[in-house]
Design a protein around this motif. Structure first.
Motif, PDB file in Angstrom:
ATOM      1  N   ILE A 230      55.308  85.594  88.240  1.00 15.90           N
ATOM      2  CA  ILE A 230      54.029  85.521  89.541  1.00 15.90           C
ATOM      3  C   ILE A 230      52.646  85.465  88.772  1.00 15.90           C
ATOM      4  CG2 ILE A 230      52.553  87.499  90.626  1.00 15.90           C
ATOM      5  CD1 ILE A 230      55.539  89.052  90.479  1.00 15.90           C
ATOM      6  N   SER A 231      51.947  84.259  89.197  1.00 21.64           N
ATOM      7  CA  SER A 231      50.559  84.358  88.523  1.00 21.64           C
ATOM      8  C   SER A 231      49.679  84.188  89.150  1.00 21.64           C
ATOM      9  CB  SER A 231      50.747  82.624  88.235  1.00 21.64           C
ATOM     10  OG  SER A 231      51.488  81.942  89.571  1.00 21.64           O
ATOM     11  N   GLY A 232      48.173  84.584  89.023  1.00 23.30           N
ATOM     12  CA  GLY A 232      47.349  84.857  90.704  1.00 23.30           C
ATOM     13  C   GLY A 232      46.641  86.222  90.332  1.00 23.30           C
ATOM     14  N   LEU A 233      47.605  87.186  89.686  1.00 20.71           N
ATOM     15  CA  LEU A 233      47.124  88.107  89.094  1.00 20.71           C
ATOM     16  C   LEU A 233      46.240  87.937  87.880  1.00 20.71           C
ATOM     17  CD1 LEU A 233      50.022  90.171  89.407  1.00 20.71           C
ATOM     18  CD2 LEU A 233      48.394  90.378  91.156  1.00 20.71           C
ATOM     19  N   ALA A 234      45.099  88.972  87.496  1.00 23.78           N
ATOM     20  CA  ALA A 234      44.999  89.151  86.448  1.00 23.78           C
ATOM     21  C   ALA A 234      45.546  88.765  85.030  1.00 23.78           C
ATOM     22  CB  ALA A 234      43.877  90.973  86.330  1.00 23.78           C
ATOM     23  N   ARG A 235      46.472  88.873  85.184  1.00 17.72           N
ATOM     24  CA  ARG A 235      47.101  88.397  83.540  1.00 17.72           C
ATOM     25  C   ARG A 235      48.561  88.208  84.138  1.00 17.72           C
ATOM     26  NH1 ARG A 235      46.937  92.849  79.107  1.00 17.72           N
ATOM     27  NH2 ARG A 235      44.697  92.776  78.702  1.00 17.72           N
ATOM     28  N   PRO A 236      49.183  86.662  84.413  1.00 16.71           N
ATOM     29  CA  PRO A 236      50.690  86.843  84.798  1.00 16.71           C
ATOM     30  C   PRO A 236      51.850  87.655  84.528  1.00 16.71           C
ATOM     31  CG  PRO A 236      50.080  85.275  83.151  1.00 16.71           C
ATOM     32  CD  PRO A 236      48.521  85.597  83.571  1.00 16.71           C
ATOM     33  N   VAL A 237      52.763  87.901  85.337  1.00 15.73           N
ATOM     34  CA  VAL A 237      53.924  88.732  85.335  1.00 15.73           C
ATOM     35  C   VAL A 237      54.620  88.249  85.208  1.00 15.73           C
ATOM     36  CG1 VAL A 237      55.147  90.677  86.564  1.00 15.73           C
ATOM     37  CG2 VAL A 237      52.300  90.143  86.151  1.00 15.73           C
ATOM     38  N   LEU A 238      56.270  88.036  83.995  1.00 16.43           N
ATOM     39  CA  LEU A 238      56.489  87.442  83.923  1.00 16.43           C
ATOM     40  C   LEU A 238      57.813  88.261  84.044  1.00 16.43           C
ATOM     41  CD1 LEU A 238      55.543  85.503  80.877  1.00 16.43           C
ATOM     42  CD2 LEU A 238      55.326  84.501  82.916  1.00 16.43           C
ATOM     43  N   SER A 239      59.189  87.280  84.276  1.00 16.89           N
ATOM     44  CA  SER A 239      60.972  88.040  83.527  1.00 16.89           C
ATOM     45  C   SER A 239      60.419  89.176  85.131  1.00 16.89           C
ATOM     46  CB  SER A 239      61.104  88.513  83.278  1.00 16.89           C
ATOM     47  OG  SER A 239      62.855  88.443  83.410  1.00 16.89           O
ATOM     48  N   ILE A 240      60.358  88.688  86.335  1.00 15.55           N
ATOM     49  CA  ILE A 240      60.655  90.046  87.471  1.00 15.55           C
ATOM     50  C   ILE A 240      62.561  90.657  88.226  1.00 15.55           C
ATOM     51  CG2 ILE A 240      59.363  91.373  89.178  1.00 15.55           C
ATOM     52  CD1 ILE A 240      57.555  89.024  88.112  1.00 15.55           C
ATOM     53  N   LYS A 241      62.323  91.541  87.486  1.00 17.10           N
ATOM     54  CA  LYS A 241      63.894  91.683  88.532  1.00 17.10           C
ATOM     55  C   LYS A 241      63.841  93.081  89.047  1.00 17.10           C
ATOM     56  CE  LYS A 241      66.200  88.865  84.477  1.00 17.10           C
ATOM     57  NZ  LYS A 241      66.942  88.258  85.500  1.00 17.10           N
ATOM     58  N   GLY A 242      64.608  92.900  90.482  1.00 21.38           N
ATOM     59  CA  GLY A 242      64.591  94.125  91.067  1.00 21.38           C
ATOM     60  C   GLY A 242      66.129  94.006  91.866  1.00 21.38           C
ATOM     61  N   ALA A 243      66.214  94.962  92.646  1.00 21.71           N
ATOM     62  CA  ALA A 243      67.559  95.090  93.679  1.00 21.71           C
ATOM     63  C   ALA A 243      67.515  96.004  94.396  1.00 21.71           C
ATOM     64  CB  ALA A 243      68.426  95.336  92.947  1.00 21.71           C
ATOM     65  N   GLY A 244      67.651  96.862  95.921  1.00 19.98           N
ATOM     66  CA  GLY A 244      67.623  97.790  96.455  1.00 19.98           C
ATOM     67  C   GLY A 244      68.896  97.551  97.934  1.00 19.98           C
ATOM     68  N   GLN A 245      69.269  98.711  98.222  1.00 18.13           N
ATOM     69  CA  GLN A 245      70.043  99.234  99.271  1.00 18.13           C
ATOM     70  C   GLN A 245      69.978  99.796 100.346  1.00 18.13           C
ATOM     71  OE1 GLN A 245      73.656 100.246  96.578  1.00 18.13           O
ATOM     72  NE2 GLN A 245      74.492  98.430  96.512  1.00 18.13           N
ATOM     73  N   VAL A 246      70.427  99.367 100.845  1.00 19.96           N
ATOM     74  CA  VAL A 246      70.039 100.782 102.708  1.00 19.96           C
ATOM     75  C   VAL A 246      71.674 100.384 102.776  1.00 19.96           C
ATOM     76  CG1 VAL A 246      69.613 100.407 104.851  1.00 19.96           C
ATOM     77  CG2 VAL A 246      67.615  99.681 103.064  1.00 19.96           C
ATOM     78  N   ASP A 247      72.222 102.119 103.310  1.00 18.97           N
ATOM     79  CA  ASP A 247      73.285 102.158 103.969  1.00 18.97           C
ATOM     80  C   ASP A 247      72.862 103.397 104.718  1.00 18.97           C
ATOM     81  OD1 ASP A 247      75.794 102.783 104.306  1.00 18.97           O
ATOM     82  OD2 ASP A 247      76.485 102.964 102.244  1.00 18.97           O
ATOM     83  N   GLN A 248      73.331 102.607 106.394  1.00 21.05           N
ATOM     84  CA  GLN A 248      72.878 104.322 107.406  1.00 21.05           C
ATOM     85  C   GLN A 248      73.985 103.496 107.988  1.00 21.05           C
ATOM     86  OE1 GLN A 248      69.063 103.371 109.875  1.00 21.05           O
ATOM     87  NE2 GLN A 248      70.518 103.302 111.799  1.00 21.05           N
ATOM     88  N   GLN A 249      74.709 104.860 108.368  1.00 21.82           N
ATOM     89  CA  GLN A 249      75.790 104.703 109.159  1.00 21.82           C
ATOM     90  C   GLN A 249      76.057 105.706 110.187  1.00 21.82           C
ATOM     91  OE1 GLN A 249      78.907 103.157 107.951  1.00 21.82           O
ATOM     92  NE2 GLN A 249      77.145 102.456 106.723  1.00 21.82           N
TER      93      GLN A 249
END
Length: 251
Positions: A230-249
């Motif tokens: 991710i560029s354009g910030l004060a410092r570049p951010v490298l190697s971002i990983k994430g995961a999310g889940q939604v479970d509505q029954q």
């Protein structure tokens, strides 16, 4: 004779409706020299509509399936080329396959519509979807704009009890033009004095406002995200990983 004119817009081709079968078949071409004629009655919006546009559409629509042999929309600012077949049998997608390619010359053509100074960079979207095992599978959904890219794959199942799985991958997301846009917008917006009802010291980045959505009764969603840079910030951010889940029954 297959000819129709509405204002400056001309139509040619064939269109048939079967009211008993609730089916529409079409093979039409349309040309509009300047769609300003159909823009809202607002002078500020007129420049965004001041473009010629042509349409070519061939297909058949019914309650069970949408079949589009060709859908082509072209103007000086954008081009859309799509084709495919989408069929829903009960809660399962069957015999479905969609291809689409969208090119926008520059995002700032939408400035008047969005009241934003969007970046002067193009946008290219390519997509390929297919049905497999009752699910609508996103084989490829790729977006490229300026130095940023994003690729999505995933699947969507059962619209009544929605299940969604997405994987998003990006080599780089450049925030520079968007941060510049927001900074210019903030500088141009006059500051509003807090009212008596405002809580003291309420300087939240995201206002505390309830959001309402019409959700299906059951939703299961999962997403995996991987961004190399991710560029354009004060410092570049490298190697971002994430995961999310939604479970509505149920609601």
């Amino acid at each position: 004779e297959g000819q129709l004119r509405y204002g400056s817009t001309s139509f040619a081709g064939n269109l048939s409706l079967d009211l008993e079968a609730e089916t529409m078949r079409f093979d039409v071409e349309s040309n509009t020299p300047d769609i300003t004629d159909y823009a809202p009655d607002d002078e500020d919006l007129a420049p965004a509509f001041s473009v010629p546009i042509s349409l070519r559409a061939v297909g058949e629509l019914s309650e069970e399936a949408w079949s589009v042999e060709a859908l082509q929309i072209e103007s000086t600012q954008a081009k859309i080329d799509s084709s495919g077949y989408l069929e829903l049998d009960g809660d399962a997608f069957v015999n479905s396959h969609l291809n689409s390619f969208i090119t926008i010359a520059s995002l700032n053509v939408f400035d008047e519509l969005t009241a934003l100074a969007l970046p002067d960079q193009g946008l290219v979207v390519s997509a390929e979807l297919d049905s497999r095992g009752g699910a609508l599978v996103i084989e490829r959904l790729k977006l490229i704009s300026g130095e940023s890219d994003l690729s999505l794959t995933g699947r969507v199942e059962n619209p009544e009890a929605l299940k969604v799985e997405f994987t998003a991958v990006s080599e780089e997301i450049n925030l520079t033009p968007w941060i510049t846009m927001l900074a210019e917008r903030q500088a141009a917006t006059p500051k509003k004095a807090p009212s008596e009802g405002d809580a003291a010291g309420n300087d939240r980045l995201i206002p505390d406002v309830p959001l309402t959505f019409d959700w299906p009764e059951a939703v299961r969603a999962s997403v995996d995200v991987s961004v190399a840079k991710i560029s354009g910030l004060a410092r570049p951010v490298l190697s971002i990983k994430g995961a999310g889940q939604v479970d509505q029954q149920g609601v």
